[in-house]
Write a protein that holds these residues in place. Structure first.
Motif, PDB file in Angstrom:
ATOM      1  N   ALA A   1       0.210  14.142  -0.992  1.00  0.00           N
ATOM      2  CA  ALA A   1       1.555  14.515  -0.551  1.00  0.00           C
ATOM      3  C   ALA A   1       2.243  13.395   0.219  1.00  0.00           C
ATOM      4  O   ALA A   1       3.423  13.100  -0.004  1.00  0.00           O
ATOM      5  N   GLU A   2       1.518  12.722   1.121  1.00  0.00           N
ATOM      6  CA  GLU A   2       2.133  11.678   1.931  1.00  0.00           C
ATOM      7  C   GLU A   2       2.578  10.492   1.074  1.00  0.00           C
ATOM      8  O   GLU A   2       3.683   9.962   1.249  1.00  0.00           O
TER       9      GLU A   2
ATOM     10  N   ASP B   1       5.686  11.523  -0.991  1.00  0.00           N
ATOM     11  CA  ASP B   1       6.907  11.541  -0.191  1.00  0.00           C
ATOM     12  C   ASP B   1       7.422  10.120   0.050  1.00  0.00           C
ATOM     13  O   ASP B   1       8.625   9.861  -0.027  1.00  0.00           O
ATOM     14  N   THR B   2       6.497   9.207   0.350  1.00  0.00           N
ATOM     15  CA  THR B   2       6.891   7.810   0.569  1.00  0.00           C
ATOM     16  C   THR B   2       7.455   7.200  -0.701  1.00  0.00           C
ATOM     17  O   THR B   2       8.498   6.525  -0.687  1.00  0.00           O
TER      18      THR B   2
END
Length: 317
Positions: A174-175, A178-179
């Motif tokens: 997820a991180e 998102d980035t």
């Protein structure tokens, strides 16, 4: 809401720097004495350059950012821009968010909206941007020399990673997603870096269609070749180490939509490049060297050739 009310409500602003703003048939632009105009146009189409799910504020930002990136690649300071906008309908909430994202970036760089056009049709955004650069100091694609180092700013390949995730071809944490998505939808034009490289870089280009193709333009116009180091290239895509190396290389070399700067500079200017980049608040990485022999070669950490075929984006391929 009609066309002229739309313009008045969302895009008309007091002229601050130019003799004429929105409201006349032409904008009158006058570069300062000793300056040359730098002009660039980009067209963004829904489904081709951006997904229908993109937030309108992010689309407004990106529409101007990709043009400012062209000015950055020439070392130019932004002055003004025009906006041509095709809309399926005059959605007030969408327009408010789009204008907010667009004009926030314009204000950040002191770039004034001075005209344009609106019409009904499939969603499309076309911006023409105007900048100024001291006469004879514009960064071009044709100045790379054998022995120059090859540099890239920021990170590469994240926009392509996000696109692959949207296509369902890769599953990202997820991180990282998102980035990557933010890098795809809200690119950062390296305007300060471009101006800082005047008098230091020998050639420059912005990375819009992929490093392989964009560097290829520099090599062709400079009539040189280049040797790139795979280890340094992979370092341009942090956070994706769990993915196969070939996939990471494909994102970095052929991904596109990064809007970073690729530039060359004499090896003797290595420390000065780092100093100018730090002054611009932009990380840079030396990824290879210009050679007299034509062609682009990839090598590993031991200098051994790496076989790879990565094509850059082509609208008509």
């Amino acid at each position: 809401m009609g066309e002229f009310e739309l313009i008045d409500r969302f895009f008309r602003r007091p002229a601050r720097h130019q003799p004429l703003g929105i409201g006349d048939d032409c904008a009158i632009l006058a570069p300062r004495p000793g300056m040359q105009l730098a002009v660039s146009t980009d067209l963004l189409l829904e489904g081709r350059h951006f997904l229908s799910t993109v937030a309108p504020a992010r689309l407004g930002h990106k529409a101007l950012a990709v043009n400012l990136s062209d000015l950055a690649a020439c070392g130019a300071r932004p002055i003004a821009f025009t906006l041509a906008l095709a809309l399926p309908q005059s959605d007030e909430a969408w327009l408010e968010a789009f204008a907010r994202g667009l004009l926030a970036l314009a204000d950040e760089h002191g770039c004034e909206l001075v005209g344009g056009d609106t019409t009904r049709g499939p969603l499309a955004v076309c911006i023409t941007v105007f900048g100024e650069v001291p006469a004879g100091q514009a960064l071009l694609r044709s100045g790379a020399q054998p022995g120059d180092e090859v540099w890239a700013s920021g990170t590469l390949g994240q926009a392509r990673l996000a696109l692959e995730a949207f296509r369902g071809r890769v599953l990202l944490p997820a991180e990282l997603f998102d980035t990557a998505r933010r890098r795809m939808e809200v690119p950062t034009p390296r305007v300060a870096l471009g101006q800082g490289l005047r008098g230091v870089a020998t050639a420059a280009i912005d990375l819009s269609d992929g490093l392989m193709g964009d560097l290829g333009h520099v090599l062709t116009q400079s009539r040189v070749g280049a040797r790139l180091h795979v280890d340094e290239l992979l370092g341009l895509l942090p956070g994706a180490e769990a993915l196969p190396e070939a996939q990471r290389l494909e994102c970095v070399l052929g991904g596109g939509d990064d809007y970073e700067l690729l530039f060359t500079a004499p090896a003797a200017q290595h420390a000065l490049v780092l100093e100018r980049a730090a002054g611009a608040g932009t990380p840079v990485r030396c990824i290879g060297r210009i050679e007299a022999e034509p062609g682009l070669r990839l090598v590993d950490g031991q200098g051994r050739p790496v076989a790879a075929r990565f094509a850059s984006f082509d609208h008509f391929a």
